[in-house]
Scaffold this motif. Structure first.
Motif, PDB file in Angstrom:
ATOM      1  N   LYS A  97       7.400  -8.672  -7.410  1.00  0.00           N
ATOM      2  CA  LYS A  97       7.218  -7.256  -7.081  1.00  0.00           C
ATOM      3  C   LYS A  97       5.958  -6.968  -6.271  1.00  0.00           C
ATOM      4  CE  LYS A  97       9.647  -5.594 -11.237  1.00  0.00           C
ATOM      5  NZ  LYS A  97       9.541  -4.711 -12.434  1.00  0.00           N
ATOM      6  N   GLY A  98       4.998  -7.866  -6.320  1.00  0.00           N
ATOM      7  CA  GLY A  98       3.724  -7.621  -5.652  1.00  0.00           C
ATOM      8  C   GLY A  98       3.581  -8.340  -4.337  1.00  0.00           C
ATOM      9  N   TYR A  99       4.612  -9.077  -3.934  1.00  0.00           N
ATOM     10  CA  TYR A  99       4.566  -9.817  -2.672  1.00  0.00           C
ATOM     11  C   TYR A  99       5.602  -9.264  -1.714  1.00  0.00           C
ATOM     12  CZ  TYR A  99       4.596 -13.636   0.698  1.00  0.00           C
ATOM     13  OH  TYR A  99       4.520 -14.364   1.858  1.00  0.00           O
ATOM     14  N   ASN A 100       5.181  -8.994  -0.491  1.00  0.00           N
ATOM     15  CA  ASN A 100       6.065  -8.470   0.547  1.00  0.00           C
ATOM     16  C   ASN A 100       6.350  -9.597   1.536  1.00  0.00           C
ATOM     17  OD1 ASN A 100       7.040  -7.247   3.011  1.00  0.00           O
ATOM     18  ND2 ASN A 100       6.339  -5.273   2.220  1.00  0.00           N
ATOM     19  N   TYR A 127       2.875  -2.165  -6.485  1.00  0.00           N
ATOM     20  CA  TYR A 127       4.320  -2.325  -6.370  1.00  0.00           C
ATOM     21  C   TYR A 127       4.913  -1.177  -5.556  1.00  0.00           C
ATOM     22  CZ  TYR A 127       3.951  -5.644 -10.312  1.00  0.00           C
ATOM     23  OH  TYR A 127       3.637  -6.699 -11.133  1.00  0.00           O
ATOM     24  N   GLY A 128       5.764  -1.528  -4.595  1.00  0.00           N
ATOM     25  CA  GLY A 128       6.480  -0.508  -3.848  1.00  0.00           C
ATOM     26  C   GLY A 128       5.834  -0.097  -2.540  1.00  0.00           C
ATOM     27  N   THR A 129       4.632  -0.571  -2.258  1.00  0.00           N
ATOM     28  CA  THR A 129       3.979  -0.255  -0.993  1.00  0.00           C
ATOM     29  C   THR A 129       3.939  -1.504  -0.125  1.00  0.00           C
ATOM     30  OG1 THR A 129       1.999   0.688   0.028  1.00  0.00           O
ATOM     31  CG2 THR A 129       1.653  -0.822  -1.782  1.00  0.00           C
ATOM     32  N   ASP A 130       3.668  -1.318   1.161  1.00  0.00           N
ATOM     33  CA  ASP A 130       3.432  -2.486   2.008  1.00  0.00           C
ATOM     34  C   ASP A 130       1.976  -2.563   2.433  1.00  0.00           C
ATOM     35  OD1 ASP A 130       3.238  -0.430   3.806  1.00  0.00           O
ATOM     36  OD2 ASP A 130       4.699  -1.222   5.232  1.00  0.00           O
TER      37      ASP A 130
END
Length: 606
Positions: free
Chosen positions: A443-446, A456-459
């Motif tokens: 969840k923490g890696y884009n 979580y959920g941001t870039d």
């Protein structure tokens, strides 16, 4: 027109109970007595001269021609060249258990110089004008619970609610001034002999610094940072304040003005490192013991910060009669962030205590019992959103750094069982640790951006992500780490220094946008560049930070590159601690603290 206020114009004096800031013009503009977090009796730093200051300088002069600390001490020397001669003012605070003193010795170097001493005392952050009287040649100033007593062969006269003296010094003259605080209901303490106190103070600092084990090329910078950290230590308890000031703005004229005269738990690991790797075991033990006393009690009541003696109530209020540094209002006392949830502090506490064990500081039954209770509580909290390391005053989020530090907490708990032989549910903690690791990586890696993200959920990216390889969550060679470091470098490196995050774009912290580059993050980037093999770039960045120190080697929290000035509270422990650690990292590549010993099955092997 008044000259612009600049943080770098100040130097620090202190006695390991409180501290003062001395301007280039010879004025003590900030002093809190008797503790770091007490009300200021000199508050011109955050207001006007009428809010309290004590200036000793050549009559009609401006800033000094030169100043320095005397060797590896906290004895400040400020010198002026005038048409009639040269003069020096020596400032320091003696190290004694009684009430705090500030000693000023005026020394004639050549010719004859006319001097002026202007003492304007205002207790309670520049608010209370004291009743001043002369008794047997001693000036006494009293208001409410506070008293200050000035002893000197030079007599001051009342002038406009201040005490003023005019005198001259010739070559070889030495004129002492000793200002002592004590509670107003008690008789004044025994007077200090200024010359003996100078000798004792210089001897203390010289002896203390001589035991520093660092022998690399940046020894002077490391020594000055360690002296600063020692000066920010509240000796009676071992607590270390983040800074001796409040409300020095993180943006010129802005509202990002906070009180840093308290002890943050997250400083524990970094501070322990800097003390231990330089051979200061006693300081590390004192800080460890302060930490255990502060966090003792109900685990659910764990705070991110405490008072210097472990106080928990630090209510925030605004000092509306002070105009603020450079007009930056409000001026705040206390810190409302004390009530925030910051999951990362559990990891900081566990890491600090495991680090102390690895360094040979014997664990205690009490310490391990407290840690076990904290881990039991963390099992039910690590999955919650929080305010994060940067203490945002916006909505709670699942900050990646907070989750990584929760992983650190369980990893160090496992290490305590498997490496240190302490009793605990190692298998259960291992499962929790691995669960957090999987979640953060999912969840923490884009993958599209090739980096970890702020929450979580941001870039968006965050400077705190630079700690991922340093705490052992993933090895430095992992492509996800390299990608994160390179993205921070691309997007947060502004004018050669690292911003914590892009406040202009994100609006995550509940405050108007804009602040300076964050010096700790810049030093973390230097560490990571070294870890991923870019040694020359790491060294260049580190020396860029060194060049930002003021003329006496001090750093604030942030730096405004376009304005070429420091921002934030000053001097800042959270800048000087990573300076010490980065110097070691670049000198002893691959050694401690660059790669601290981790658990037997830590993320370094994933």
């Amino acid at each position: 027109m008044e000259p612009e206020q600049r943080i770098e114009d100040y130097a620090l004096v202190g006695d390991m109970q409180t501290a003062g800031l001395v301007h280039r013009d010879g004025s003590v503009d900030w002093l809190c007595c008797p503790r770091f977090d007490s009300g200021a009796c000199f508050a011109a730093l955050l207001g006007t001269p009428d809010n309290g200051k004590w200036r000793i300088s050549p009559s009609g002069s401006g800033n000094c021609n030169r100043r320095q600390y005397r060797g590896n001490t906290l004895v400040l020397e400020t010198e002026w060249d005038t048409e009639s001669g040269r003069v020096r003012v020596i400032d320091f605070m003696p190290l004694r258990d009684e009430a705090p003193d500030i000693v000023r010795i005026v020394e004639g170097l050549s010719g004859t110089v006319q001097m002026t001493s202007t003492l304007c005392i205002r207790f309670d952050y520049g608010h209370n004008v004291p009743w001043v009287r002369q008794v047997d040649g001693v000036l006494h100033a009293t208001a409410g619970p506070d008293s200050l007593h000035l002893r000197s062969p030079i007599k001051h006269q009342g002038r406009g609610f201040s005490s003023v003296a005019e005198f001259s010094v010739s070559a070889g003259d030495r004129v002492p001034f000793v200002l002592t605080w004590n509670p107003s209901h008690l008789p004044p303490p025994q007077p200090v002999d200024a010359e003996q106190a100078l000798q004792d103070t210089e001897e203390f600092w010289t002896t203390w610094t001589s035991t520093c084990s660092y022998r690399g090329e940046w020894r002077d910078a490391v020594a000055r940072s360690l002296i600063t950290l020692k000066a920010l230590t509240y000796a009676p308890t071992g607590g270390i304040v983040a800074a001796p000031t409040t409300s020095l703005p993180e943006r010129p004229g802005g509202v990002r003005n906070w009180d840093y005269r308290y002890c943050w738990l997250r400083d524990a690991t970094f501070t322990l490192q800097s003390m231990l790797i330089n051979g200061y075991r006693d300081e590390a033990v004192a800080w460890r013991d302060w930490l255990l006393r502060a966090v003792a009690g109900k685990p659910a009541d764990l705070q991110i910060m405490y008072g210097v003696a472990g106080e928990r109530r630090l209510p925030e209020w605004e000092v509306d009669w002070l105009d603020g540094f450079g007009g930056a209002k409000p001026v705040r006392v206390g810190n409302a962030a004390v009530d925030q949830l910051q999951i990362d502090v559990y990891g900081e506490v566990m890491d600090a205590l495991q680090l102390s064990r690895l360094a040979g500081i014997a664990p205690t039954v009490r310490a391990w019992a407290i840690q076990r209770a904290l881990m039991e509580h963390l099992e039910g909290r690590w999955s919650e959103p929080d305010e994060g390391i940067w203490e945002v005053r916006g909505p709670r989020r699942h900050f990646v750094h907070s989750k990584v530090m929760a992983w650190v907490a369980f990893d160090r708990a496992v290490a305590a069982v498997e490496l240190s032989g302490l009793e605990g549910p190692g298998n259960k903690w291992r499962e929790q640790r691995d669960q957090i690791h999987r979640e953060v990586c999912e969840k923490g890696y884009n993958a599209e951006r090739g980096s970890f993200v702020q929450y979580y959920g941001t870039d968006a990216v965050d400077g705190a992500l630079l700690l991922i390889p340093q705490v052992g969550f993933l090895p430095p060679t992992d492509p996800r780490v390299v990608g994160t470091v390179e993205r921070v470098e691309r997007e947060l490196l502004v004018d050669g220094l690292v911003a914590r995050y892009l406040t202009q774009e994100q609006g995550t912290d509940g405050l108007p946008p804009g602040e300076g580059a964050f010096l700790a993050c810049t030093l973390w980037l230097a560490d990571d560049l070294d870890l991923i093999g870019r040694h020359d770039d790491a060294r260049e960045l580190f020396e860029r930070v060194l060049a930002l120190r003021n003329d006496v080697g001090l750093l604030a929290e942030e730096y405004d590159v376009p304005g070429q000035r420091m921002l934030g509270n000053f001097p800042q422990a959270f800048s000087h601690v990573p300076l010490v650690n980065t110097a070691h990292n670049l000198t002893h590549r691959g050694g401690w603290p660059h790669a601290r010993v981790r658990g037997m099955d830590s993320g370094l092997e994933r």
